[in-house]
Design an enzyme around this catalytic site. Structure first.
Site, PDB file in Angstrom:
ATOM      1  CG  ASP A 176      -2.286   5.701   4.606  1.00  0.00           C
ATOM      2  OD1 ASP A 176      -1.616   5.707   3.572  1.00  0.00           O
ATOM      3  OD2 ASP A 176      -2.001   6.369   5.611  1.00  0.00           O
ATOM      4  CB  SER A 210      -7.824   0.174   7.168  1.00  0.00           C
ATOM      5  OG  SER A 210      -6.677   0.687   7.787  1.00  0.00           O
ATOM      6  NE  ARG A 211      -4.609   2.506   0.096  1.00  0.00           N
ATOM      7  CZ  ARG A 211      -5.666   2.952  -0.570  1.00  0.00           C
ATOM      8  NH1 ARG A 211      -6.494   2.101  -1.128  1.00  0.00           N
ATOM      9  NH2 ARG A 211      -5.894   4.237  -0.691  1.00  0.00           N
ATOM     10  CB  VAL A 212      -1.058   1.191   6.831  1.00  0.00           C
ATOM     11  CG1 VAL A 212      -0.446   1.424   5.485  1.00  0.00           C
ATOM     12  CG2 VAL A 212      -1.771   2.428   7.324  1.00  0.00           C
TER      13      VAL A 212
END
Lengths: 503, 129
Positions: free
Chosen positions: A341, A366-368
């Site tokens: 992620d 950081s995607r989430v």
């Protein structure tokens, strides 16, 4: 402690009396070929994939290949103890490791056997090492932060509990240091996660140093170290991450939080490549087998945040990948980047120019994690990201030695100071409120008139000043978790008061 | 050693011992450089042979000589287990200490004293982890 022979005799007697096993019916095959850590076994028609096999001299094997007339297995032990024609017996068990609280504070090998000389691990619970990851309905979105204690990461690349965040970079860029800092920082976190450090293919001396560091920092009280060293056979390196994950899953399903670090998956892939080639599976790109993507995706999918109904536990994964000459487009790095992620990208150039941790904030994402970031950090970090991006663009331009206008000069100066602020020593993770204070000072221009060389000293003294004179303000910041107008005014006053006496 | 030399050697050694088909098979293995598969081929051949003949071979190891009566009862009870006619291959093996082991295909029935002692040792191991 005195040893009483009669007690031991009594224990042995009861065990012998309770022993019944006059006849045993088992499937037995024979070794056709053995060498390089693998064996081909004839027979065992009912063997299962992943089943453990018993070979002579206490060597265990695990079934990886099921073929028409034979079974290919990897050996967890020296292949010199096994010879052609030896009997091989099925155990009927899928490979599993001991799990539970007894493992905490211990150093174990890939099969969960203790290697720290602190005696046997007293646990009766076992878990399969290779299980299917939790499904969609069992999960919930990531919503709690996992504080690494590293300013650059917590501010700009926030990690949430249950996330998979890759740490990638060349050798000697501080990948392990970030992982260790993160473990140490968990010490005083609310709802402290249990940390599992899986060392794959590393020097025993490195692992020993890591254990020592953790011990000195008091972090072994909540940490398990799984070590599959460079000298161990490839099958041990292959199962180590799965074992570590299985140990974590025990706590995950108890509703606890877990942090697992796989250090590193490049060596894990290399070990799996070795096994696959010896098992005569066809080689693909970079000679890795076709299922090397699945090798890592099934491991990292097991990181998750469970739904409330299932206890709300989480398992955060921080895999580490070592690149060669900053080449992130090699096979394994691209695979793992696409599975995770987000990634923390460390660069040797930055490292050597003194930016440590050497995080490249432009390439790291950081995607989430943003959903899990605390509000106060979000408030100060949004500005930080913008300032850093502008600085990097401008710095590249300024290299040509062109004349810059006043506002650009100002932006450059600001950027240089922010870079200083994001620097941090090894093994000194910072609490969130301190991070916020420091970044607040930087992004609001309080350090613009401090010489670049003094910024770090400014920061240290600011922390000391804040905790000595304004402990109440800092406490309020921790409790509020947000910066409203009143809080902002208080922080500004604090920093101005400090600046008046800073030399 | 060249392939031709190897084949010559095979013929010189085995021509009088085995049939031409078997010899041709060995030469084929040499030609294709697959002689390391010989043990595997032999094992598969053994199984195919047993399938074809409709009998199962039971390799019996005993610590002491078996009486004719004991052989009969053993063959009869093994027949109900395997569901096939049983061809007994009995040999003595003093290393078993006592009792008997039977191997039919992949299945091994172990009621020897040596096996029991081994299992007892394992139970101690697992008990103390």
């Amino acid at each position: 402690m005195a040893i009483r022979p009669e007690e031991i005799t009594a224990v042995i007697k009861t065990q012998i009396e309770g022993f019944s096993g006059t006849t045993e019916l088992k499937e037995e095959g024979s070794v056709l070929q053995v060498g390089d850590g693998i064996a081909r076994v004839y027979g065992l028609e009912n063997a299962m994939a992943g089943e453990l096999l018993e070979l002579p001299n206490g060597v265990m094997g695990m079934v990886l290949n099921l073929e028409k007339e034979n079974v290919g297995c990897v050996l967890f032990g020296s292949d010199s103890l096994v010879k052609e024609g030896d009997p091989v017996r099925r155990t009927g068990r899928i490979a599993q490791v001991p799990v539970g609280d007894a493992l905490i504070g211990r150093v174990v090998d890939a099969l969960g056997r203790p290697v720290d000389g602190k005696g046997p691990i007293k646990t009766t619970k076992f878990r399969g090492i290779d299980i299917v990851a939790p499904g969609v309905m069992q999960r919930s979105p990531v919503n709690e932060p996992l504080q690494t204690g590293v300013k650059a990461i917590d501010a700009m690349i926030p990690i949430g509990r249950g996330q998979r965040e890759l740490i990638i970079g060349d050798r000697q860029t501080g990948k392990t240091a970030i992982a260790i800092d993160t473990i140490i920082n968990q010490k005083n976190q609310p709802n402290r996660p249990i940390c599992i450090y899986v060392a794959v293919g590393q020097k025993q001396s490195t692992v020993a140093a890591v254990v020592q560091t953790l011990q000195d920092a008091g972090a072994m009280d909540y940490t398990i170290v799984v070590s599959a060293g460079a000298s161990e056979p490839a099958p041990m390196l292959y199962v180590a991450p799965y074992s570590g994950c299985a140990m974590g899953e025990e706590f995950l399903w108890q509703g606890k939080h877990v942090l697992v670090i796989y250090d590193d998956l490049s060596k894990h892939a290399a070990a799996y490549r070795q096994l696959s080639l010896l098992l005569r599976r066809p080689p693909g790109r970079e000679a890795y087998p076709g299922d090397v993507f699945y090798l890592h995706s099934r491991l990292l999918e097991r990181a998750c945040k469970l739904s409330k109904e299932l206890g709300g536990g989480s398992l955060t994964a921080l895999p580490v990948i070592e690149t060669q000459a900053n080449d992130v487009s090699a096979f394994i790095p691209t695979n793992v980047i696409s599975i995770t992620d987000g990634q923390i990208y460390l660069e040797s150039n930055l490292f050597y120019s003194g930016v440590r941790p050497a995080v490249n904030v432009g390439l790291s994402v950081s995607r989430v994690g943003g959903a899990a970031q605390t509000k106060m950090m979000k408030q100060v970090a949004g500005r930080l990201r913008l300032d850093m991006a502008q600085f990097n663009a401008l710095a590249a331009f300024a290299q040509f030695g062109s004349e810059l206008d006043a506002s650009s000069q100002k932006q450059l100066a600001r950027g240089e100071r922010l870079v200083e602020i994001l620097k941090q020593g090894q093994y000194v993770p910072l609490a969130v409120e301190k991070q916020v204070l420091s970044i607040f000072a930087g992004t609001n221009g309080f350090v613009d008139d401090v010489p670049t060389a003094d910024v770090r000293r400014f920061e240290t003294e600011l922390f000391a000043f804040a905790s000595a004179r304004h402990a109440a303000t800092m406490k309020e910041l921790i409790e509020k978790k947000a910066i409203d107008d009143a809080m902002k005014a208080k922080l500004e006053a604090l920093i101005q008061e400090f600046k008046a006496q800073f030399k | 050693m060249s392939l031709a030399d190897k084949k010559k050697l095979l013929e010189a050694l085995l021509a009088s011992e085995i049939g031409t088909t078997a010899l041709r098979f060995l030469e084929l293995l040499v030609d294709k450089k697959r002689y390391d598969l010989f043990t595997f081929a032999a094992a598969v051949y053994g199984r195919l042979l047993a399938e074809k003949s409709g009998t199962a071979k039971a390799v019996v190891r005993t610590a002491r000589p078996l009486s004719a009566d004991a052989r009969k009862t053993l063959a009869a009870s093994l027949k109900t287990f395997a569901g096939k006619d049983i061809e007994l291959d009995v040999k003595e093996d003093p290393e078993l200490i006592g009792g008997v082991t039977v191997k039919i295909g992949d299945w091994v029935l172990d009621s020897s004293l040596r096996g029991q002692l081994r299992r007892m040792r394992e139970s101690f191991y697992h008990h103390g982890n």
